[in-house]
Design a protein around this motif. Structure first.
Motif, PDB file in Angstrom:
ATOM      1  N   GLU A 192       0.805  -1.123  -0.017  1.00 46.46           N
ATOM      2  CA  GLU A 192       0.062   0.012   0.130  1.00 46.46           C
ATOM      3  C   GLU A 192       0.761   1.403  -0.092  1.00 46.46           C
ATOM      4  OE1 GLU A 192      -3.231   0.740  -0.211  1.00 46.46           O
ATOM      5  OE2 GLU A 192      -4.017  -1.345  -0.378  1.00 46.46           O
ATOM      6  N   LEU A 193       1.883   1.245   0.772  1.00 43.36           N
ATOM      7  CA  LEU A 193       2.886   2.182   0.927  1.00 43.36           C
ATOM      8  C   LEU A 193       3.498   2.690  -0.577  1.00 43.36           C
ATOM      9  CD1 LEU A 193       5.483   3.080   3.657  1.00 43.36           C
ATOM     10  CD2 LEU A 193       6.172   2.988   1.443  1.00 43.36           C
ATOM     11  N   LEU A 194       3.997   1.493  -1.126  1.00 45.08           N
ATOM     12  CA  LEU A 194       4.550   1.670  -2.545  1.00 45.08           C
ATOM     13  C   LEU A 194       3.583   2.248  -3.690  1.00 45.08           C
ATOM     14  CD1 LEU A 194       6.883  -1.531  -2.544  1.00 45.08           C
ATOM     15  CD2 LEU A 194       7.633   0.661  -2.472  1.00 45.08           C
ATOM     16  N   GLN A 195       2.395   1.759  -3.416  1.00 47.30           N
ATOM     17  CA  GLN A 195       1.350   2.236  -4.367  1.00 47.30           C
ATOM     18  C   GLN A 195       1.091   3.787  -4.044  1.00 47.30           C
ATOM     19  OE1 GLN A 195      -1.537  -0.827  -4.020  1.00 47.30           O
ATOM     20  NE2 GLN A 195      -0.934  -2.046  -5.640  1.00 47.30           N
ATOM     21  N   LYS A 196       1.076   4.267  -2.997  1.00 44.82           N
ATOM     22  CA  LYS A 196       0.689   5.273  -2.709  1.00 44.82           C
ATOM     23  C   LYS A 196       1.800   6.276  -3.415  1.00 44.82           C
ATOM     24  CE  LYS A 196      -1.671   8.730  -0.230  1.00 44.82           C
ATOM     25  NZ  LYS A 196      -2.905   9.007  -0.607  1.00 44.82           N
ATOM     26  N   ALA A 197       3.129   5.869  -2.934  1.00 46.89           N
ATOM     27  CA  ALA A 197       4.373   6.793  -3.392  1.00 46.89           C
ATOM     28  C   ALA A 197       4.177   6.749  -5.114  1.00 46.89           C
ATOM     29  CB  ALA A 197       5.517   6.383  -2.907  1.00 46.89           C
ATOM     30  N   LEU A 198       4.057   5.530  -5.775  1.00 43.28           N
ATOM     31  CA  LEU A 198       3.955   5.524  -7.039  1.00 43.28           C
ATOM     32  C   LEU A 198       2.490   6.310  -7.741  1.00 43.28           C
ATOM     33  CD1 LEU A 198       5.350   4.297  -9.389  1.00 43.28           C
ATOM     34  CD2 LEU A 198       3.704   2.329  -9.358  1.00 43.28           C
ATOM     35  N   TRP A 199       1.736   6.637  -6.975  1.00 46.67           N
ATOM     36  CA  TRP A 199       0.468   7.418  -7.327  1.00 46.67           C
ATOM     37  C   TRP A 199       0.888   8.672  -7.456  1.00 46.67           C
ATOM     38  CZ3 TRP A 199      -4.036   6.895  -9.614  1.00 46.67           C
ATOM     39  CH2 TRP A 199      -4.543   5.310  -9.746  1.00 46.67           C
ATOM     40  N   TRP A 200       2.019   8.990  -6.444  1.00 48.25           N
ATOM     41  CA  TRP A 200       2.382  10.586  -6.654  1.00 48.25           C
ATOM     42  C   TRP A 200       3.297  10.723  -7.902  1.00 48.25           C
ATOM     43  CZ3 TRP A 200       4.418  10.520  -0.832  1.00 48.25           C
ATOM     44  CH2 TRP A 200       3.212  10.505  -0.120  1.00 48.25           C
ATOM     45  N   VAL A 201       4.006   9.794  -8.199  1.00 43.95           N
ATOM     46  CA  VAL A 201       4.788   9.847  -9.330  1.00 43.95           C
ATOM     47  C   VAL A 201       3.996   9.678 -10.569  1.00 43.95           C
ATOM     48  CG1 VAL A 201       6.686   8.766 -10.760  1.00 43.95           C
ATOM     49  CG2 VAL A 201       6.790   8.582  -8.261  1.00 43.95           C
ATOM     50  N   ILE A 202       2.767   9.328 -10.727  1.00 44.79           N
ATOM     51  CA  ILE A 202       1.740   9.019 -11.679  1.00 44.79           C
ATOM     52  C   ILE A 202       1.458  10.478 -11.933  1.00 44.79           C
ATOM     53  CG2 ILE A 202      -0.075   8.016 -12.450  1.00 44.79           C
ATOM     54  CD1 ILE A 202       0.653   5.373 -11.018  1.00 44.79           C
ATOM     55  N   ARG A 203       1.104  11.268 -10.697  1.00 44.57           N
ATOM     56  CA  ARG A 203       0.337  12.383 -10.974  1.00 44.57           C
ATOM     57  C   ARG A 203       1.563  13.435 -11.963  1.00 44.57           C
ATOM     58  NH1 ARG A 203      -4.195  13.738  -8.261  1.00 44.57           N
ATOM     59  NH2 ARG A 203      -4.720  12.395  -6.660  1.00 44.57           N
ATOM     60  N   LEU A 204       2.790  13.029 -11.814  1.00 39.62           N
ATOM     61  CA  LEU A 204       3.679  14.006 -12.899  1.00 39.62           C
ATOM     62  C   LEU A 204       3.785  13.650 -14.286  1.00 39.62           C
ATOM     63  CD1 LEU A 204       6.606  13.743 -10.187  1.00 39.62           C
ATOM     64  CD2 LEU A 204       5.013  15.740 -10.580  1.00 39.62           C
ATOM     65  N   ALA A 205       2.968  12.596 -14.674  1.00 35.99           N
ATOM     66  CA  ALA A 205       3.086  12.071 -15.986  1.00 35.99           C
ATOM     67  C   ALA A 205       2.791  12.933 -17.058  1.00 35.99           C
ATOM     68  CB  ALA A 205       1.745  10.985 -16.214  1.00 35.99           C
ATOM     69  N   PRO A 206       2.039  14.244 -16.753  1.00 35.37           N
ATOM     70  CA  PRO A 206       1.791  15.068 -17.741  1.00 35.37           C
ATOM     71  C   PRO A 206       3.414  15.980 -18.135  1.00 35.37           C
ATOM     72  CG  PRO A 206       0.072  15.260 -16.392  1.00 35.37           C
ATOM     73  CD  PRO A 206       0.981  14.384 -15.756  1.00 35.37           C
ATOM     74  N   ILE A 207       3.876  15.948 -16.998  1.00 33.25           N
ATOM     75  CA  ILE A 207       5.326  16.784 -17.232  1.00 33.25           C
ATOM     76  C   ILE A 207       6.123  15.892 -17.835  1.00 33.25           C
ATOM     77  CG2 ILE A 207       7.040  17.686 -15.717  1.00 33.25           C
ATOM     78  CD1 ILE A 207       5.125  18.631 -13.514  1.00 33.25           C
ATOM     79  N   GLY A 208       6.239  14.452 -17.253  1.00 31.92           N
ATOM     80  CA  GLY A 208       6.893  13.430 -17.842  1.00 31.92           C
ATOM     81  C   GLY A 208       6.853  13.263 -19.262  1.00 31.92           C
ATOM     82  N   THR A 209       5.608  13.542 -19.503  1.00 29.55           N
ATOM     83  CA  THR A 209       5.094  13.548 -21.039  1.00 29.55           C
ATOM     84  C   THR A 209       5.732  14.364 -21.893  1.00 29.55           C
ATOM     85  OG1 THR A 209       3.059  12.452 -20.697  1.00 29.55           O
ATOM     86  CG2 THR A 209       3.398  13.512 -22.827  1.00 29.55           C
ATOM     87  N   ILE A 210       6.028  15.619 -21.334  1.00 23.43           N
ATOM     88  CA  ILE A 210       6.621  16.680 -22.266  1.00 23.43           C
ATOM     89  C   ILE A 210       8.158  16.457 -22.359  1.00 23.43           C
ATOM     90  CG2 ILE A 210       7.297  19.038 -22.137  1.00 23.43           C
ATOM     91  CD1 ILE A 210       4.847  19.466 -20.182  1.00 23.43           C
TER      92      ILE A 210
END
Length: 452
Positions: A199-217
């Motif tokens: 659960e902890l890892l998935q929570k942290a990974l969700w924060w990274v996923i929220r950066l996907a628009p910036i990563g897309t650029i």
């Protein structure tokens, strides 16, 4: 959250027509699209105007995003597989579910590789490219059946995590999960800890996923700035073949299976699964997308106990794009460049490798190991891998989107055939998990009946 639901309901209509209302939240899919458009524009600008700092910035932004995803891969895979295996004890007919899941993985892989071979034989992607054998170079690492089989078992428990050998991590997690099942109640403290860590890892990974628009650029921008349209032109037929092949599987085969085998509305599947598919397209990582894939599969009505097994299992072994369509087309492309004639037995070998060796891709960005495994099996020059490395990031986006769609599709099919699918939840699935993940803990969990 439920206590605030009434005031929130009254504020929305009032605020909608008021100049002082809050800025509306931009949907995650719109953020991704904006990132794609901005990335293309910045990449074109960096290349056409030779802006070095912009080129470097795009490279760093994309690299950091991918590195953040990879950072969680090793522990996420280990604990996801371990917990998923132990969760099967909560489901009746667990062995039947596991075998049916594997069977449908194989069926869909065979269909995908057949489509890849058919497109390659029709279009001859290696003809007229202007490429020659001297343009290729052998990869630094390659895959063979001996390496594949002997590489499953690690020499120690540390190296697979430091070198990110996902196949060995899966092996250790499977062993640990089976051992925990055998221990029963004595393993409960370990399982509780594992579920908390997951659960902890998935929570942290969700924060990274929220950066996907910036990563897309960064990812799209760097691809355009580095490769340019001229290079893509040399691989136009091959690139089109990969995208067309994946599209046929993604929007042709999968809807047909949903309508005829699962007997559900295919459009509803894509409405529910789209957040995972679009993130996979951007991130190029099945494992990095796994929390989203698992969440959308649950929302499509698949029981959590089965989803927690099928999705992690699929994220490391189910690769219709990377391990079926792509190696089939790549083998034909490379054979034509090196003037090697392939026979019916070679095409059968490609199908065999696609079904059996798909775990070699391990859910990470790229499919080089799977391609070298295919080429070495066919006896084709490994220098052909070098011909495709430059264009690989462009291809990998569509391949990974197809992979992830298949990883969500199979649990839906199996659950529907085993009378486990909650059709009410399936028909209502629509919200993006990226937008409302933080609030899901407050939502009451529905008890999904398990097959007797």
């Amino acid at each position: 959250m439920s206590a605030n639901s009434a005031p929130a309901t009254t504020e929305k209509p009032a605020g909608s027509g008021s100049s002082g209302s809050r800025i509306p939240k931009v949907p995650f899919w719109a953020q991704i699209v904006a990132g794609l458009v901005l990335g293309v524009l910045l990449g074109w600008l960096a290349r056409s105007q030779d802006i070095g700092w912009l080129y470097t910035t795009l490279d760093k932004v994309g690299s950091i995003f991918v590195q953040l995803l990879k950072l969680a891969v090793a522990p996420l895979v280990f604990f996801a597989i371990l917990v998923s295996i132990t969760n099967l004890r909560k489901v009746n007919n667990a062995a039947r579910l596991a075998s049916r899941t594997l069977l449908w993985f194989m069926i869909t892989s065979l269909i995908a590789v057949a489509i890849g071979l058919a497109i390659g034989l029709i279009t001859n992607p290696g003809a007229g490219t202007g490429l020659t054998p001297k343009d290729g170079k052998a990869p630094e690492g390659s895959g063979s059946w001996i390496d594949f089989l002997t590489g499953i078992v690690p020499t120690d428990v540390i190296t697979p995590f430091t070198e990110l050998n996902v196949l060995q991590i899966v092996f250790m997690a499977a062993v640990a999960g089976i051992a925990a099942l055998k221990l029963g109640e004595r393993a409960k403290p370990i399982l509780t800890l594992s579920e908390a860590v997951l659960e902890l890892l998935q929570k942290a990974l969700w924060w990274v996923i929220r950066l996907a628009p910036i990563g897309t650029i960064g990812l799209i921008g760097f691809a355009i700035a580095d490769y340019g349209w001229d290079l893509i032109g040399k691989y136009a037929t091959f690139t089109a073949d990969v995208y067309i092949g994946c599209a046929l599987v993604l929007f042709g085969v999968y809807p047909l299976l949903l309508a005829t085998v699962a007997k559900v509305n295919p459009l509803q599947f894509y409405k529910g699964a789209w957040p995972a598919i679009q993130l996979a397209f951007v991130s190029r990582s099945s494992v990095g997308t796994m929390p989203v894939t698992q969440r959308v599969t649950e929302r499509l009505g698949v029981p959590k106990e089965y989803t927690s097994f099928a999705v992690p299992f699929g994220a490391t072994t189910k690769m219709d794009g990377c391990a079926a369509i792509y190696p089939a087309l790549a083998a034909i492309f490379i054979a034509q460049i090196f003037d090697v004639q392939l026979g019916i037995q070679d095409y059968l070998l490609i199908a065999f490798v696609s079904v059996v060796g798909s775990a070699a891709t391990a859910g990470l960005t790229g499919a080089t190991v799977m391609l070298t495994l295919t080429l070495s099996t066919l006896g084709l020059p490994l220098e052909g891998v070098g011909l495709l490395m430059a264009i690989d990031p462009i291809l990998d986006m569509m391949r990974t989107a197809t992979n992830v769609a298949g990883q969500a599709l199979v649990p839906v099919i199996v659950a529907a055939r085993e009378n486990l699918l909650d059709h009410d939840k399936y028909n209502c699935a629509s919200a993006s998990p990226v937008d409302d993940f933080d609030s899901r803990e407050a939502e009451p969990r529905a008890n999904v009946p398990v097959a007797a």
